[in-house]
Scaffold this motif. Sequence first.
Motif, PDB file in Angstrom:
ATOM      1  N   MET A   1       0.841  -1.192   0.000  1.00 55.66           N
ATOM      2  CA  MET A   1       0.000   0.000   0.000  1.00 55.66           C
ATOM      3  C   MET A   1       0.882   1.249   0.000  1.00 55.66           C
ATOM      4  N   ASN A   2       0.628   2.146  -0.927  1.00 56.08           N
ATOM      5  CA  ASN A   2       1.338   3.421  -0.972  1.00 56.08           C
ATOM      6  C   ASN A   2       0.581   4.453  -0.137  1.00 56.08           C
ATOM      7  N   ILE A   3       1.229   4.975   0.877  1.00 58.08           N
ATOM      8  CA  ILE A   3       0.642   6.029   1.696  1.00 58.08           C
ATOM      9  C   ILE A   3       1.440   7.297   1.476  1.00 58.08           C
ATOM     10  N   SER A   4       0.785   8.306   0.955  1.00 57.73           N
ATOM     11  CA  SER A   4       1.436   9.593   0.720  1.00 57.73           C
ATOM     12  C   SER A   4       1.115  10.517   1.884  1.00 57.73           C
ATOM     13  N   ILE A   5       2.154  10.991   2.548  1.00 59.64           N
ATOM     14  CA  ILE A   5       1.977  11.861   3.709  1.00 59.64           C
ATOM     15  C   ILE A   5       2.448  13.257   3.344  1.00 59.64           C
ATOM     16  N   ILE A   6       1.516  14.193   3.394  1.00 61.75           N
ATOM     17  CA  ILE A   6       1.809  15.593   3.085  1.00 61.75           C
ATOM     18  C   ILE A   6       2.050  16.304   4.410  1.00 61.75           C
ATOM     19  N   GLY A   7       3.309  16.626   4.689  1.00 67.92           N
ATOM     20  CA  GLY A   7       3.670  17.217   5.969  1.00 67.92           C
ATOM     21  C   GLY A   7       4.341  16.181   6.849  1.00 67.92           C
ATOM     22  N   LEU A   8       5.664  16.227   6.917  1.00 65.49           N
ATOM     23  CA  LEU A   8       6.440  15.160   7.558  1.00 65.49           C
ATOM     24  C   LEU A   8       6.915  15.554   8.954  1.00 65.49           C
ATOM     25  N   GLY A   9       6.020  16.158   9.724  1.00 62.48           N
ATOM     26  CA  GLY A   9       6.350  16.585  11.080  1.00 62.48           C
ATOM     27  C   GLY A   9       6.022  15.537  12.118  1.00 62.48           C
ATOM     28  N   LEU A  29       5.345   7.662   0.788  1.00 66.16           N
ATOM     29  CA  LEU A  29       5.737   8.699  -0.157  1.00 66.16           C
ATOM     30  C   LEU A  29       5.555  10.042   0.549  1.00 66.16           C
ATOM     31  N   GLY A  30       6.647  10.760   0.732  1.00 66.63           N
ATOM     32  CA  GLY A  30       6.600  11.981   1.527  1.00 66.63           C
ATOM     33  C   GLY A  30       6.570  13.237   0.690  1.00 66.63           C
ATOM     34  N   LYS A  45      14.146   7.541   8.079  1.00 73.44           N
ATOM     35  CA  LYS A  45      13.348   6.422   7.544  1.00 73.44           C
ATOM     36  C   LYS A  45      11.845   6.614   7.771  1.00 73.44           C
ATOM     37  N   ILE A  46      11.430   7.877   7.849  1.00 76.41           N
ATOM     38  CA  ILE A  46       9.994   8.181   7.876  1.00 76.41           C
ATOM     39  C   ILE A  46       9.424   7.980   6.481  1.00 76.41           C
ATOM     40  N   ALA A  47      10.087   8.565   5.505  1.00 74.10           N
ATOM     41  CA  ALA A  47       9.652   8.470   4.113  1.00 74.10           C
ATOM     42  C   ALA A  47      10.607   7.597   3.321  1.00 74.10           C
ATOM     43  N   ASP A  48      10.050   6.820   2.404  1.00 78.65           N
ATOM     44  CA  ASP A  48      10.867   5.999   1.507  1.00 78.65           C
ATOM     45  C   ASP A  48      11.263   6.772   0.261  1.00 78.65           C
ATOM     46  N   GLN A  49      10.410   7.727  -0.110  1.00 76.35           N
ATOM     47  CA  GLN A  49      10.700   8.605  -1.243  1.00 76.35           C
ATOM     48  C   GLN A  49      10.149   9.993  -0.924  1.00 76.35           C
ATOM     49  N   ILE A  50      10.758  11.013  -1.507  1.00 78.09           N
ATOM     50  CA  ILE A  50      10.220  12.372  -1.447  1.00 78.09           C
ATOM     51  C   ILE A  50       9.778  12.753  -2.857  1.00 78.09           C
ATOM     52  N   VAL A  63      -3.884   9.047   1.114  1.00 76.24           N
ATOM     53  CA  VAL A  63      -3.202  10.335   1.269  1.00 76.24           C
ATOM     54  C   VAL A  63      -3.537  10.891   2.647  1.00 76.24           C
ATOM     55  N   VAL A  64      -2.512  11.361   3.352  1.00 77.71           N
ATOM     56  CA  VAL A  64      -2.675  11.949   4.681  1.00 77.71           C
ATOM     57  C   VAL A  64      -2.228  13.404   4.630  1.00 77.71           C
ATOM     58  N   LEU A  65      -3.112  14.311   5.021  1.00 80.67           N
ATOM     59  CA  LEU A  65      -2.753  15.721   5.135  1.00 80.67           C
ATOM     60  C   LEU A  65      -2.385  15.990   6.586  1.00 80.67           C
ATOM     61  N   ALA A  66      -1.100  16.212   6.839  1.00 79.63           N
ATOM     62  CA  ALA A  66      -0.598  16.426   8.191  1.00 79.63           C
ATOM     63  C   ALA A  66       0.104  17.778   8.290  1.00 79.63           C
ATOM     64  N   THR A  67      -0.491  18.760   7.667  1.00 77.76           N
ATOM     65  CA  THR A  67       0.024  20.129   7.651  1.00 77.76           C
ATOM     66  C   THR A  67      -0.811  20.987   8.610  1.00 77.76           C
TER      67      THR A  67
END
Length: 280
Positions: A1-9, A29-30, A45-50, A63-67
């Motif tokens: 599963m690809n999880i894209s996290i917007i905001g890597l705080g 995916l960060g 190692k939070i994100a595998d790719q930016i 997709v996660v909005l964490a901003t």
Amino acid sequence: MNISIIGLGLLGGSFALGLKAKGAPVTILGVDSNPRHASQALAGKIADQILSLPEAVAKADVVVLATPVNTILQQLPEVLDMLPAGAALLDFGSTKEQLCAAVATHPKRGQFVATHPIAGTEYSGPEAAFASLLEGKTMIICEREKSDPAALAVVEQLCHTLDMQMRYMPAAEHDLHFAYVSHLSHISSFALGLTVLDKEKNEKNIFDMAGSGFSSTVRLAKSSPQMWGPIFTQNRQNVSEALAGYIAQLQQFKEAIDARDEEQTKEMMAKANEIRRILG
């Protein structure tokens, strides 16, 4: 599963680290507008790719909005516009009513699940993230009846993976409650910090006398203004109501102390002691 996290705080990073620690088969995916945060997320190692936001959304199952909530307000409709069919979108905002209203009539509204993880520290950024932050905590889900069953099921499964408890409530009810139990406590801590800092200008040794009570009470004053300023603005009506009640209580304490009415202050404190019954 690809999880894209917007905001890597703190929250976005801890969500990713928590899933990885549980052995979930995820690729993170960060996306972060701060290049330093993006580098830290890769190193930690939070994100595998930016990736860029459009690239990350296009490849996402979730997709996660964490901003900050003002940024989420802008991103929600934009990300829904480009969200692939079958993908789920959730946000980690501490306000919910205005965010839900912003996409109430969006044709992909069903793919959005409005969430708020009840977890955090006074620290921010990728280096503040840790795998156990969300474990055993509560995830508030608002307006679940407006989310597609498939999207809701994906989010609930992720919460189960993190051993989170789930509670469901209307967005307006969420914002009212959190004005009192979260937003007010942060304002109180910021105000206490300012009060003591003003005194410290004239009495340089005041912090040498600060004990654990002061440290625990003022801890939240270390929190990010960039995150909390927009929260207070979006939830301003409820926050103002909570502040009015708090100020009235402070005024009662001041009047009783000025009048040397020790019995009145004892009565007020004894009444406040009832919080033990609620919080255990």
